[in-house]
Design an enzyme around this catalytic site. Structure first.
Site, PDB file in Angstrom:
ATOM      1  N   GLU A   1       0.830  -1.207   0.000  1.00 16.44           N
ATOM      2  CA  GLU A   1       0.000   0.000   0.000  1.00 16.44           C
ATOM      3  C   GLU A   1       0.866   1.260   0.000  1.00 16.44           C
ATOM      4  OE1 GLU A   1      -3.812   0.007   2.056  1.00 16.44           O
ATOM      5  OE2 GLU A   1      -3.154  -1.834   3.037  1.00 16.44           O
TER       6      GLU A   1
ATOM      7  N   GLU B   1      -4.062  -9.868   3.225  1.00 16.87           N
ATOM      8  CA  GLU B   1      -4.871  -9.738   4.440  1.00 16.87           C
ATOM      9  C   GLU B   1      -6.044 -10.715   4.474  1.00 16.87           C
ATOM     10  OE1 GLU B   1      -3.041  -5.578   3.980  1.00 16.87           O
ATOM     11  OE2 GLU B   1      -3.665  -7.232   2.691  1.00 16.87           O
TER      12      GLU B   1
END
Length: 492
Positions: free
Chosen positions: A82, A104
């Protein structure tokens, strides 16, 4: 940026930021054991703050010409990828082991919570089916496929890495206007006590029994500098910059450390003319790098207020200075109350709001519109009418008629109306208020930013409370133990 692998500062040239970590790991993202051990509020605040940071990186590229290259020589996983997604250009080493991933879902039973999903689809424009594969594959994607799926911009052998990075850097530098020498952002001076935070231009007073935090913004004590050089000489002490930094610090303190605060009350005190004079100075020097950066800082701080999960109310009384840039605080509030006339025994002039050019597009929201344009989505003529009143002090009844405040209240009802509102706010479910306010604050066009924070407020907030993630047998708790999580398999 820093590399979590080496911990060393990343080299920067004047017009770009290049991440060059040591081999093995670019950035593995959050410390999962820390995240599992923290409370729910810390998890959500962590995700929100890190994404605001990524937005600032992108804003610096778009508005300041400060470009960023992410050079991935190793693993970029979760929050690490990210971080790379916030960059303008991503280079991945083609060595058979360097990868990008958002693991995730398969590993932690949560979402790439700081904007990863939205940046993959809206910024990188990765195809939906490719994104589905990518976000459910623990080991991630590497090599040629990472480029083909637009997860990175270039894949190069390690032997060509420096050449590729240097070429991209030179491309950006060749189009730059020149170097900026910068100023020192000196540490903020704060006086802290149990119920008060005191800065030079900001004071925060807590009434914990009523679950309130009152933020008082003070106008400038001095006129604006005589020239841009004098502004640079003042540096971090220049009123608009110091006020923005102090307000930012105060908001973050409330977010992280004052979780029981139900509402933030904004007040101001000072000379509105002096506020407008500083706005005019920044307008006159808009081409100067420091004036531009101060306005960008204000835009980011105001966005931080927009994204703060507390009820926001502005109280405008005699002696206030909600003018120009400070009037944006009123428009950012969920409600605003303005006193009609004066108070017995107070010889100050009646409260007034004064608009400036800055209120019509300079300090835009996450939806890309000014707060006034967002306020009047269904009444665009009201925006033009307000533009015709720039520089005119509007007292309470005129401000209400112009749609700039929620209620104009006389002295007889002032204290009771505000008390009832604040008591009511403190009595509502904080969860429902967070959802309500986050939805109502972002009318108008949907952008990447509004999507990111909409998901943070709703889905990630919800998922972080689910047993599949944080329960005794959930994925966060069992991460790294060698034991598989046990999920409630119902889809709801």
């Amino acid at each position: 940026m820093r590399s979590s692998a080496s911990g060393s500062s990343i080299p920067r040239c004047g017009w770009c930021s290049c991440a060059r970590p040591s081999r093995g790991v670019f950035c593995a993202g959050a410390n999962i054991r820390m995240l599992a051990a923290t409370n729910h509020a810390h998890k959500v605040n962590f995700c929100k703050f890190t994404n605001e940071t990524r937005n600032a990186i992108e804003d610096a590229s778009a508005a300041s010409g400060l470009h960023t290259i992410a050079v991935i020589n190793g693993t970029a996983a979760g929050g690490g990828y990210e971080l790379a997604l916030a960059a303008d250009h991503i280079v991945l080493v083609d060595d058979g082991s360097s990868t990008v991933s958002l693991p995730e879902v398969p590993l932690l039973a949560v979402l790439p919570g700081t904007g990863g999903l939205t940046r993959v689809t809206d910024k990188r424009k990765v195809r939906r089916d490719h994104a589905d594969v990518f976000c459910t594959t623990e080991e991630g994607v590497k090599g040629k496929r990472a480029v083909e799926w637009r997860l990175v911009d270039a894949v190069v052998p390690n032997s060509q890495l420096e050449t590729a990075v240097t070429a991209k850097t030179r491309e950006w530098v060749s189009g730059a206007d020149g170097a900026m020498r910068g100023i020192a952002l000196t540490p903020l001076a704060r006086s802290l006590s149990d119920d008060r935070r005191e800065y030079r231009y900001v004071a925060v007073v807590f009434d914990r029994g009523a679950r309130l935090a009152t933020i008082v913004l003070r106008g400038p004590a001095e006129p604006p500098p005589a020239s841009a050089d004098d502004m640079v000489a003042q540096g971090a002490a220049f009123w608009p910059l110091q006020l923005a930094r102090e307000l930012d610090d105060a908001i973050l303190d409330i977010r992280l450390n004052e979780l029981d605060v139900a509402a933030i009350v904004f007040k101001s005190e000072g000379d509105p003319g002096a506020v407008l004079d500083h706005d005019a100075f920044l307008d006159a020097n808009a081409a100067h790098w420091l004036a531009r950066e101060i306005r960008l800082k204000w835009r980011r701080v105001l966005k931080r207020i927009d994204l703060t999960s507390r009820s926001l109310v502005a109280l405008i009384g005699p002696g206030s200075c909600f003018a120009g840039a400070l009037a944006e605080i009123v428009f950012a509030a969920d409600r605003s109350y303005m006193l009609i006339g004066t108070v017995d025994g107070d010889n100050r002039a009646p409260a007034a709001i004064t608009l400036g050019d800055v209120n019509f597009g300079t300090l835009t929201m996450s939806n890309g519109l000014s707060r006034l344009a967002t306020r009047f989505l269904g009444e665009p003529a009201m925006v033009e009418a307000a533009r015709g009143r720039i520089g005119v002090p509007l007292e309470a009844e005129a401000a209400q008629a112009s749609g700039l405040v929620t209620f104009a209240v006389d002295e007889l009802d002032w204290e009771d109306e505000i008390r009832v509102f604040l008591e009511e706010r403190a009595s509502f479910s904080p969860d429902s208020l967070t959802g309500l306010e986050a939805n109502l604050r972002f009318g108008g066009p949907e952008t990447m930013e509004t999507k990111i924070f909409g998901r943070l407020t709703a889905w990630q907030n919800w998922i972080f409370q689910r047993p599949n993630a944080v329960g005794e047998t959930g994925a966060l708790g069992r991460y790294g133990t060698g034991r598989k999580p046990q999920f409630d398999t119902k889809r709801v």
